[in-house]
Motif scaffolding. Structure first.
Motif, PDB file in Angstrom:
ATOM      1  N   ASP A 280       0.807  -1.222   0.000  1.00  0.00           N
ATOM      2  CA  ASP A 280       0.000   0.000   0.000  1.00  0.00           C
ATOM      3  C   ASP A 280       0.839   1.271   0.000  1.00  0.00           C
ATOM      4  O   ASP A 280       0.301   2.363  -0.191  1.00  0.00           O
ATOM      5  N   SER A 281       2.153   1.138   0.194  1.00  0.00           N
ATOM      6  CA  SER A 281       3.014   2.321   0.206  1.00  0.00           C
ATOM      7  C   SER A 281       3.606   2.637  -1.163  1.00  0.00           C
ATOM      8  O   SER A 281       4.162   3.721  -1.368  1.00  0.00           O
ATOM      9  N   ILE A 282       3.510   1.725  -2.095  1.00  0.00           N
ATOM     10  CA  ILE A 282       4.193   1.871  -3.385  1.00  0.00           C
ATOM     11  C   ILE A 282       3.603   3.020  -4.187  1.00  0.00           C
ATOM     12  O   ILE A 282       2.388   3.154  -4.333  1.00  0.00           O
ATOM     13  N   GLU A 283       4.494   3.852  -4.717  1.00  0.00           N
ATOM     14  CA  GLU A 283       4.090   4.930  -5.610  1.00  0.00           C
ATOM     15  C   GLU A 283       4.784   4.733  -6.950  1.00  0.00           C
ATOM     16  O   GLU A 283       5.991   4.494  -7.005  1.00  0.00           O
ATOM     17  N   LEU A 284       4.023   4.842  -8.033  1.00  0.00           N
ATOM     18  CA  LEU A 284       4.548   4.679  -9.384  1.00  0.00           C
ATOM     19  C   LEU A 284       4.474   5.998 -10.138  1.00  0.00           C
ATOM     20  O   LEU A 284       3.506   6.752  -9.999  1.00  0.00           O
ATOM     21  N   SER A 285       5.496   6.267 -10.939  1.00  0.00           N
ATOM     22  CA  SER A 285       5.485   7.469 -11.773  1.00  0.00           C
ATOM     23  C   SER A 285       6.309   7.210 -13.021  1.00  0.00           C
ATOM     24  O   SER A 285       7.298   6.470 -12.988  1.00  0.00           O
ATOM     25  N   ALA A 286       5.881   7.825 -14.113  1.00  0.00           N
ATOM     26  CA  ALA A 286       6.626   7.703 -15.366  1.00  0.00           C
ATOM     27  C   ALA A 286       7.952   8.442 -15.231  1.00  0.00           C
ATOM     28  O   ALA A 286       8.026   9.518 -14.633  1.00  0.00           O
ATOM     29  N   ASP A 287       9.006   7.861 -15.793  1.00  0.00           N
ATOM     30  CA  ASP A 287      10.354   8.435 -15.697  1.00  0.00           C
ATOM     31  C   ASP A 287      10.992   8.524 -17.078  1.00  0.00           C
ATOM     32  O   ASP A 287      12.199   8.425 -17.214  1.00  0.00           O
ATOM     33  N   GLY A 288      10.167   8.659 -18.109  1.00  0.00           N
ATOM     34  CA  GLY A 288      10.650   8.674 -19.475  1.00  0.00           C
ATOM     35  C   GLY A 288      10.093   7.483 -20.237  1.00  0.00           C
ATOM     36  O   GLY A 288       9.313   6.681 -19.717  1.00  0.00           O
ATOM     37  N   VAL A 289      10.507   7.358 -21.486  1.00  0.00           N
ATOM     38  CA  VAL A 289      10.025   6.262 -22.325  1.00  0.00           C
ATOM     39  C   VAL A 289      10.544   4.940 -21.783  1.00  0.00           C
ATOM     40  O   VAL A 289      11.748   4.776 -21.535  1.00  0.00           O
ATOM     41  N   ASP A 290       9.632   3.992 -21.575  1.00  0.00           N
ATOM     42  CA  ASP A 290       9.977   2.663 -21.063  1.00  0.00           C
ATOM     43  C   ASP A 290      10.715   2.734 -19.722  1.00  0.00           C
ATOM     44  O   ASP A 290      11.615   1.937 -19.447  1.00  0.00           O
ATOM     45  N   ARG A 291      10.316   3.690 -18.888  1.00  0.00           N
ATOM     46  CA  ARG A 291      10.928   3.835 -17.572  1.00  0.00           C
ATOM     47  C   ARG A 291       9.832   4.197 -16.560  1.00  0.00           C
ATOM     48  O   ARG A 291       9.128   5.197 -16.734  1.00  0.00           O
ATOM     49  N   VAL A 292       9.707   3.385 -15.529  1.00  0.00           N
ATOM     50  CA  VAL A 292       8.718   3.628 -14.473  1.00  0.00           C
ATOM     51  C   VAL A 292       9.430   3.586 -13.131  1.00  0.00           C
ATOM     52  O   VAL A 292      10.120   2.599 -12.814  1.00  0.00           O
ATOM     53  N   ARG A 293       9.268   4.655 -12.356  1.00  0.00           N
ATOM     54  CA  ARG A 293       9.917   4.749 -11.060  1.00  0.00           C
ATOM     55  C   ARG A 293       9.018   4.179  -9.966  1.00  0.00           C
ATOM     56  O   ARG A 293       7.822   4.460  -9.917  1.00  0.00           O
ATOM     57  N   ILE A 294       9.625   3.378  -9.085  1.00  0.00           N
ATOM     58  CA  ILE A 294       8.953   2.845  -7.897  1.00  0.00           C
ATOM     59  C   ILE A 294       9.560   3.543  -6.694  1.00  0.00           C
ATOM     60  O   ILE A 294      10.759   3.424  -6.435  1.00  0.00           O
ATOM     61  N   SER A 295       8.752   4.275  -5.950  1.00  0.00           N
ATOM     62  CA  SER A 295       9.266   5.040  -4.818  1.00  0.00           C
ATOM     63  C   SER A 295       8.289   4.956  -3.653  1.00  0.00           C
ATOM     64  O   SER A 295       7.209   4.382  -3.755  1.00  0.00           O
ATOM     65  N   GLY A 296       8.686   5.566  -2.531  1.00  0.00           N
ATOM     66  CA  GLY A 296       7.832   5.623  -1.361  1.00  0.00           C
ATOM     67  C   GLY A 296       7.651   4.313  -0.635  1.00  0.00           C
ATOM     68  O   GLY A 296       6.796   4.199   0.255  1.00  0.00           O
ATOM     69  N   VAL A 297       8.447   3.311  -0.975  1.00  0.00           N
ATOM     70  CA  VAL A 297       8.213   1.971  -0.434  1.00  0.00           C
ATOM     71  C   VAL A 297       8.597   1.908   1.036  1.00  0.00           C
ATOM     72  O   VAL A 297       9.681   2.329   1.431  1.00  0.00           O
ATOM     73  N   ARG A 298       7.703   1.348   1.806  1.00  0.00           N
ATOM     74  CA  ARG A 298       7.967   1.117   3.216  1.00  0.00           C
ATOM     75  C   ARG A 298       8.092  -0.380   3.470  1.00  0.00           C
ATOM     76  O   ARG A 298       7.408  -1.193   2.852  1.00  0.00           O
ATOM     77  N   GLY A 299       8.970  -0.703   4.401  1.00  0.00           N
ATOM     78  CA  GLY A 299       9.160  -2.096   4.762  1.00  0.00           C
ATOM     79  C   GLY A 299       9.017  -2.305   6.254  1.00  0.00           C
ATOM     80  O   GLY A 299       9.165  -1.370   7.046  1.00  0.00           O
ATOM     81  N   GLU A 300       8.724  -3.529   6.620  1.00  0.00           N
ATOM     82  CA  GLU A 300       8.609  -3.920   8.020  1.00  0.00           C
ATOM     83  C   GLU A 300       9.438  -5.179   8.248  1.00  0.00           C
ATOM     84  O   GLU A 300       9.814  -5.863   7.283  1.00  0.00           O
ATOM     85  N   PRO A 301       9.746  -5.505   9.505  1.00  0.00           N
ATOM     86  CA  PRO A 301      10.458  -6.756   9.765  1.00  0.00           C
ATOM     87  C   PRO A 301       9.692  -7.944   9.188  1.00  0.00           C
ATOM     88  O   PRO A 301       8.455  -7.926   9.117  1.00  0.00           O
ATOM     89  N   PRO A 302      10.398  -8.987   8.767  1.00  0.00           N
ATOM     90  CA  PRO A 302       9.722 -10.159   8.202  1.00  0.00           C
ATOM     91  C   PRO A 302       8.964 -10.929   9.271  1.00  0.00           C
ATOM     92  O   PRO A 302       9.199 -10.745  10.469  1.00  0.00           O
ATOM     93  N   PRO A 303       8.064 -11.811   8.870  1.00  0.00           N
ATOM     94  CA  PRO A 303       7.332 -12.603   9.853  1.00  0.00           C
ATOM     95  C   PRO A 303       8.254 -13.621  10.534  1.00  0.00           C
ATOM     96  O   PRO A 303       9.304 -13.977   9.985  1.00  0.00           O
ATOM     97  N   PRO A 304       7.882 -14.097  11.709  1.00  0.00           N
ATOM     98  CA  PRO A 304       8.738 -15.049  12.444  1.00  0.00           C
ATOM     99  C   PRO A 304       8.677 -16.465  11.900  1.00  0.00           C
ATOM    100  O   PRO A 304       9.438 -17.327  12.349  1.00  0.00           O
ATOM    101  N   THR A 305       7.780 -16.723  10.963  1.00  0.00           N
ATOM    102  CA  THR A 305       7.664 -18.056  10.392  1.00  0.00           C
ATOM    103  C   THR A 305       8.129 -18.065   8.940  1.00  0.00           C
ATOM    104  O   THR A 305       8.117 -17.039   8.263  1.00  0.00           O
ATOM    105  N   ALA A 306       8.539 -19.250   8.502  1.00  0.00           N
ATOM    106  CA  ALA A 306       8.936 -19.439   7.110  1.00  0.00           C
ATOM    107  C   ALA A 306       7.886 -20.283   6.397  1.00  0.00           C
ATOM    108  O   ALA A 306       7.395 -21.275   6.944  1.00  0.00           O
ATOM    109  N   LYS A 307       7.548 -19.887   5.192  1.00  0.00           N
ATOM    110  CA  LYS A 307       6.614 -20.664   4.387  1.00  0.00           C
ATOM    111  C   LYS A 307       7.332 -21.878   3.820  1.00  0.00           C
ATOM    112  O   LYS A 307       8.487 -21.795   3.379  1.00  0.00           O
TER     113      LYS A 307
END
Length: 578
Positions: A280-307
């Motif tokens: 829900d934090s991901i922001e996309l914006s055009a950065d020129g021809v065939d270029r898309v910027r991904i910014s604003g990304v937030r992360g959290e600690p991983p879960p304590p279990t492994a799939k």
């Protein structure tokens, strides 16, 4: 999360490309990517739930197998070029046997006379401990590892790193983390790389492949003859730009990137062993021809279990498809069904019938006048679904409905697999980097974890004022992408404008989806809202039965589910169609 005052090292972005989205992808892609432009790393994703079953059966025949052999074919042509260009290769092609693949790569490069160092990552295979971990007696049991074994191998100057079952994004996160020297608690930066990795891991799905709006955005279909494979330019702060080599087919747009971000996810939190990505934090914006910027990304600690992905052999299956032409289709279907079931000396444990009314009245071709009746049978005994089922079907050839014919002759019963996901404490999963010199380094579990939990409902725009509408397909304004998640499926739907979003989020509810897709009416359906992407994602539990290999429906991987939804007619405001 990264402290606000933590300085970010000033380094140029690292260019990480993809050359494989599945086991069987374009064989020439590795050479195309190496020859097409500047890269720092080339990655490949060869594994999927079904692939692990296939490799598991390979390993049953020969314990030295169990890896993606096409990776070796690609390297034979390309490893010299990669060495000359200084491009390092990271791939999960090791499957169930990364050590054997690493040995095979060394033998290949020695034969070719190319001096490269090879390392591998292992520990994901939990089969020998499956019973002790409460996982039963599966054919394969593989935990989804993260990126830090790859980081260790790259830090030890490996030119080629092969892994087993790491997460799809990890082959991108590892090179980025090694390049910038990220710490394991740099969750925002890691999550940024997870987002970039998720976009490029399925190859050309990020550049126009399997794209909902292909007819609109690629009116000259030659542009999609051979879509180029994607590249992620990842920066030290975790932001990235998705692009491709100049002159290659397809395109990179905010829509193609949105489509891939919605592929095979659940809600606003996308769990990964290294960081949980806040979609829900991901922001996309055009950065020129065939270029898309991904910014604003937030992360959290991983879960304590492994799939842990578990594949078991479920039994044997067979199928017949009867062609019903012309009049009385329903009666013809009823007759052959009654005859076949009555003629079986032993009834299979499962017997599923599906009638597809592909016929049209007064059709101008025989094919257009025909419907398809499919019968799928499953049983632990191969003879029940093999010889006995096939004989009973063949015996009806001159004794059933008028115009009796089938799409193919009956065959022997084939083994099928069942996929389930389990979860174990991450501390129970070994994670080992085997450096180029053969030394083993144990990778500790994540030092900080956070259990997954639902987020508060996001703020939604006001519902649009009712006005005149037109009944048209939902896909007139909405894109979609769907895929399998074990026995479940996801359908992500997005629109392009704020006005369309205000309508979509208030209109496309769970009840509406159940109405538009009658097949899911009685199944659990969960909706997740992603305002930044102007998207809603639906998870439909149980629609694929016991997984892809079970083939509970004619589209066993739910790849067309989103397109079915887009084709359904719904009342859309006239102003949104202008």
């Amino acid at each position: 999360m990264t402290p606000m005052g933590d300085p970010v090292p000033v380094r140029p972005p690292v260019r990480i490309a993809n050359c494989s989205g599945f086991y069987g992808d374009r064989l020439s892609a590795m050479h195309e990517m190496l020859a097409g432009g500047e890269l720092d790393y080339l990655t490949g994703d060869y594994l999927a739930e079904l692939t692990m079953l296939i490799l598991g059966r390979d390993r049953m025949k020969d314990p030295d197998r169990g890896y993606a052999r096409t990776f070796l074919r690609q390297l034979e042509e390309c490893v010299g070029l990669a060495a000359d260009r200084g491009v390092r290769i990271v791939a999960n092609a090791g499957g169930l046997n990364p050590a054997a693949l690493a040995r095979a790569v060394r033998s290949l490069t020695e034969k070719l006379g190319v001096a490269v160092s090879v390392a591998h990552v292992e520990g994901d295979d939990l089969l020998s401990r499956a019973e002790a971990l409460g996982l039963g007696d599966p054919l394969t049991a593989n935990a989804y590892l993260g990126a830090w074994g790859i980081v260790e191998c790259l830090t030890a100057r490996a030119d080629i790193v092969v892994t087993g079952r790491v997460t799809d994004a990890s082959v991108v996160v590892g090179p980025a983390a090694a390049h910038f020297g990220w710490r394991r608690t740099d969750f925002d930066r890691i999550a940024g790389a997870v987002a970039a990795g998720h976009v490029i891991e399925c190859g050309t799905q990020a550049t126009g492949g399997n794209f909902a709006f292909f007819a609109r955005d690629f009116p000259d279909l030659t542009a999609l003859t051979r879509p180029g494979f994607p590249i992620a330019e990842i920066h030290a702060d975790g932001t990235s730009v998705i692009t491709k080599h100049p002159g290659t087919g397809g395109a990179v747009t905010t829509d193609t990137v949105t489509a891939q971000l919605l592929y095979e996810i659940t809600g606003a939190r996308y769990a990964n062993p290294d960081a949980t990505l806040r979609v829900d934090s991901i922001e996309l914006s055009a950065d020129g021809v065939d270029r898309v910027r991904i910014s604003g990304v937030r992360g959290e600690p991983p879960p304590p279990t492994a799939k842990v992905g578990l594949n078991t052999l479920g039994g044997f299956r067979n199928e017949m498809t009867f062609v019903l032409t012309g009049l009385d289709v329903e009666a013809k279907a009823g007759l052959v069904r009654h005859q076949l079931e009555a003629g079986l000396t032993v009834r299979p444990a499962e017997m599923d019938w599906t009638l597809a009314r592909t016929d049209r009245p007064d059709a101008d071709s025989e094919q257009a006048a025909s419907a398809l009746l499919r019968c799928v049978v499953r049983d632990p005994d191969p003879d029940v679904v093999g010889r006995r089922f096939s004989s009973a079907a063949v015996e009806l050839a001159l004794a059933s409905y008028p115009g009796f014919t089938t799409t193919a002759p009956p065959g022997d019963g084939q083994v099928y697999g069942v996929f389930t996901a389990a979860y174990v404490p991450a501390t129970e999963v070994p994670h080992t980097a085997v450096r180029p010199d053969g030394t083993h380094v144990d990778i500790e579990a994540a030092p900080q974890t956070l259990a997954l939990a639902d987020l508060p409902a996001p703020v939604l725009p006001d519902a649009p004022t009712p006005g005149s509408t037109r009944r048209v397909p939902l896909g007139t304004i909405a894109g979609a992408r769907s895929g399998d998640k074990g026995g479940s499926a996801n359908v992500g739907v997005w629109v392009s404008s704020a006005q369309q979003w205000a309508w979509l989020v208030h209109t496309l509810t769970v009840d509406t989806v159940r109405e538009l897709l009658p097949e899911v009416a009685d199944l659990p359906v969960t909706r997740h809202v992603l305002p930044n992407l102007r998207a809603v994602n639906f998870v439909i539990d149980g629609i694929l039965g016991k997984g892809v290999a079970y083939q509970a429906r004619f589209d066993p991987q739910a790849k067309g589910l989103g397109e079915w939804l887009r084709s359904r007619h719904i009342d859309i405001p006239e102003e949104l169609l202008a």
